[in-house]
Design an enzyme around this catalytic site. Structure first.
Site, short mmCIF file in Angstrom:
data_model
loop_
_atom_site.label_atom_id
_atom_site.label_comp_id
_atom_site.label_asym_id
_atom_site.label_seq_id
_atom_site.Cartn_x
_atom_site.Cartn_y
_atom_site.Cartn_z
N ILE A 109 39.59 51.44 60.09
CA ILE A 109 39.94 52.47 59.23
C ILE A 109 40.57 52.23 57.97
CG2 ILE A 109 42.08 53.49 60.07
CD1 ILE A 109 40.69 56.23 60.11
N HIS A 125 41.72 44.48 71.43
CA HIS A 125 40.62 44.42 70.15
C HIS A 125 40.72 43.23 69.51
CE1 HIS A 125 44.35 46.29 68.74
NE2 HIS A 125 43.95 45.92 67.33
#
Ligand code: AMP
Length: 118
Positions: free
Chosen positions: A34, A104
């Site tokens: 993002i 991640h």
């Protein structure tokens, strides 16, 4: 430490928050970061709950490990960043400045990324 089911990536996996999906398979999801730090900045996450690279590598089933690594490779291929060069980063815990406690890998590319630690 126990896995926090309310972290942002857990919510994305449950469909409670949106993401810009890039690719997925049965065990892993890739989506755009993002707040991109490079022209290509994609996060690859396992679909099952693991907090860190080491927890994932020690506890995930073989097919999850394979599927995760394959998806990283497919992201690199899709975005055509292999020849120019890219970087994989997995921040962990306090010293690693991990913000989201769901494992991640950041896939970064599309520009000169500078030296490894900064
Ligand atoms: P880390 O410090 O490795 O835990 O980085 C977490 C990353 O998640 C950061 O690069 C954030 O920009 C990214 N991030 C946070 N929330 C979202 C979201 N809703 N969708 C996509 N990326 C996000």
């Amino acid at each position: 430490m126990s896995y926090d089911d309310n972290n942002i990536f857990a919510k994305i996996l449950r469909g409670e928050l949106p993401c810009e999906k890039v690719l997925e398979n049965d065990y892993a999801l890739a989506f755009n970061d993002i707040a991109p730090q490079a022209p290509i900045h994609i996060l690859v996450i396992p679909k099952r709950p693991y907090e860190s690279a080491s927890q994932f590598s020690q506890n995930a089933a073989d097919q999850e490990l394979v599927a995760f690594q394959r998806l990283v490779g497919e992201v690199v291929s899709l975005k055509e960043i292999h020849d120019g060069g890219y970087r994989l980063i997995s921040n962990t815990n306090r010293n690693g400045h991990q913000e989201v406690p769901h494992y991640h890998v950041h896939v970064l590319g599309g520009r000169d990324l500078g030296r490894m630690v900064f």
